[in-house]
Design a protein around this motif. Structure first.
Motif, PDB file in Angstrom:
ATOM      1  N   PRO A  63      11.720  23.593  11.553  1.00  0.00           N
ATOM      2  CA  PRO A  63      12.827  22.526  10.914  1.00  0.00           C
ATOM      3  C   PRO A  63      14.298  23.756  11.428  1.00  0.00           C
ATOM      4  N   SER A  64      14.738  23.258  12.132  1.00  0.00           N
ATOM      5  CA  SER A  64      16.407  23.760  12.382  1.00  0.00           C
ATOM      6  C   SER A  64      17.558  22.477  12.832  1.00  0.00           C
ATOM      7  N   THR A  65      18.665  22.987  12.678  1.00  0.00           N
ATOM      8  CA  THR A  65      19.985  22.608  12.472  1.00  0.00           C
ATOM      9  C   THR A  65      20.678  23.259  14.171  1.00  0.00           C
ATOM     10  N   ARG A  66      21.086  25.078  13.678  1.00  0.00           N
ATOM     11  CA  ARG A  66      21.764  24.763  14.714  1.00  0.00           C
ATOM     12  C   ARG A  66      21.260  25.520  15.926  1.00  0.00           C
ATOM     13  N   THR A  67      19.961  26.322  15.930  1.00  0.00           N
ATOM     14  CA  THR A  67      18.852  27.236  17.102  1.00  0.00           C
ATOM     15  C   THR A  67      19.500  25.824  17.503  1.00  0.00           C
ATOM     16  N   ARG A 116       9.949  28.160  18.125  1.00  0.00           N
ATOM     17  CA  ARG A 116      10.310  28.158  16.696  1.00  0.00           C
ATOM     18  C   ARG A 116       8.593  27.988  15.977  1.00  0.00           C
ATOM     19  N   HIS A 146      14.920  37.076  14.847  1.00  0.00           N
ATOM     20  CA  HIS A 146      15.265  35.746  14.777  1.00  0.00           C
ATOM     21  C   HIS A 146      16.204  36.181  16.356  1.00  0.00           C
ATOM     22  N   GLN A 149      19.372  35.116  16.957  1.00  0.00           N
ATOM     23  CA  GLN A 149      21.098  34.656  15.326  1.00  0.00           C
ATOM     24  C   GLN A 149      21.338  36.389  15.458  1.00  0.00           C
ATOM     25  N   PRO A 273      24.317  33.199   7.430  1.00  0.00           N
ATOM     26  CA  PRO A 273      23.382  32.269   9.116  1.00  0.00           C
ATOM     27  C   PRO A 273      23.006  31.205   8.834  1.00  0.00           C
ATOM     28  N   GLY A 274      23.284  30.605   7.164  1.00  0.00           N
ATOM     29  CA  GLY A 274      23.285  28.774   7.682  1.00  0.00           C
ATOM     30  C   GLY A 274      21.513  28.326   7.582  1.00  0.00           C
ATOM     31  N   PRO A 275      21.247  27.574   7.164  1.00  0.00           N
ATOM     32  CA  PRO A 275      21.647  26.700   5.679  1.00  0.00           C
ATOM     33  C   PRO A 275      22.511  27.783   4.982  1.00  0.00           C
TER      34      PRO A 275
HETATM   35  N1   CP Z   1      20.574  30.031  11.702  1.00  0.00           N
HETATM   36  C1   CP Z   1      19.465  29.226  11.421  1.00  0.00           C
HETATM   37  O1   CP Z   1      18.541  29.345  12.194  1.00  0.00           O
HETATM   38  O2   CP Z   1      19.883  28.143  11.457  1.00  0.00           O
HETATM   39  P1   CP Z   1      19.080  26.868  11.944  1.00  0.00           P
HETATM   40  O3   CP Z   1      17.013  27.203  11.094  1.00  0.00           O
HETATM   41  O4   CP Z   1      19.555  25.630  11.570  1.00  0.00           O
HETATM   42  O5   CP Z   1      18.606  26.977  13.104  1.00  0.00           O
END
Ligand code: CP
Length: 314
Positions: A63-67, A116, A146, A149, A273-275
């Protein structure tokens, strides 16, 4: 992948970047070029032209939101078409190998694969063919790497701390499982930051080989006078039953609070880096405080990913 092999596979015969899998071994001028271009893009008008010859495929096994969101937005802002592949809905679910999937995308004219994956070494079999026309970009590989990032973190750091050589940084938390920590550490070292302190609870102590020249310190030691703290996300999805930490216990021993920052530099800044796990790595009042650079990290993520596409473009 060993550093020399990774470097040779990532660069073409002229030293130009052809894949981005790890920052380890990449020459500083390449990283600088990406950071400088990202800075320019902050002020540039983009997406004035559609580039149908530069398609991007996104393939995320985790899962990912930012990347994912920022690789997608970055492509749209450059006018590159984007296809989103879901492993469970693609022919991978019908036993197609990842190698065959990449060759298939290549035959369609896809120019960039953003991947990813939870498996360490997943890129090994994808980069080799000398006639490979697709550029592979890691959006996160197991606990190893990563790279984008690391780049967006370094851009954020450079915007706030022009004197990188004099900067003191503490990386705090789940160092054992964090690919962000490895890539950001590598980027900081490449740019001459020497005072990098690590602090992890015993369960999350890293392999020193991955952080050469840095040693694990207590949280109190690591925070003393420090100018920047990078708090790491606890990688719950990579923990075994025996390494799982109870959130309340983690917060009480390693969570960052205003009280814990009292011996830091008066202008200390915080990144993550989140989340973020609520109530675990950071007190909620710090997340949106003036000390926090977290929103700026996310903003920079789009710019860095635009600059990476451009750096790779042949
Ligand atoms: N920082 C980072 O990789 O966040 P995501 O998992 O939301 O992509």
């Amino acid at each position: 992948m060993n550093e020399n092999r990774a470097t040779s596979l990532q660069l073409d015969n002229n030293g130009k970047l052809r894949h981005l899998i790890t920052l380890a071994g990449l020459p500083r001028p390449i990283l600088e070029s990406i950071l400088d271009r990202a800075e320019q893009l902050m002020h540039a008008e983009t997406a004035t032209q559609f580039h149908p010859d530069q398609p991007v495929a996104l393939l995320f096994y985790e899962p990912s939101t930012r990347t994912r969101g920022s690789f997608s937005l970055a492509a749209w802002r450059l006018g590159y078409p984007v296809i989103n592949l879901e492993p469970g809905q693609s022919s991978i679910a019908k036993s197609e190998t990842l190698e065959d999937t990449v060759s298939t995308l290549e035959a369609m004219g896809v120019r960039y694969l953003v991947l990813r994956h939870a498996q360490d070494g997943v890129f090994n079999a994808l980069l080799d063919p000398p006639d490979r026309t697709i550029h592979c970009i890691s959006a996160g590989e197991a606990h190893q790497s990563h790279p984008t990032q690391g780049l967006l973190d370094l851009l954020t750091i450079r915007q706030h701390f022009p004197d990188l050589a004099g900067l003191s940084v503490a990386i705090v938390g789940d160092l054992a499982h964090s690919r962000v920590a490895r890539s950001t550490f590598t980027a900081m070292r490449t740019f001459g930051i020497t005072d990098i302190r690590l602090s992890a609870p015993p369960e999350f102590e890293p392999d020193p080989v991955d952080f050469q020249g840095a040693t694990n310190q207590t949280l109190t030691q690591a925070l003393e006078g420090v100018q920047l703290i990078i708090a790491l996300r606890v990688q719950s999805e990579r923990l075994t039953k025996s390494s799982t930490i109870e959130p309340g216990y983690y917060f009480s021993t390693y969570g960052l609070t205003s009280e814990r920052l009292r011996n830091c530099h008066p202008d200390v800044r915080i990144m993550h880096p989140g989340p973020i796990h609520p109530g675990m790595e950071l007190a909620s009042d710090l997340i949106n405080s003036p000390r926090s650079l977290i929103r700026q990290q996310v903003h920079n993520g789009v710019l860095i990913r635009m600059a990476v596409y451009e750096e790779l473009r042949s």
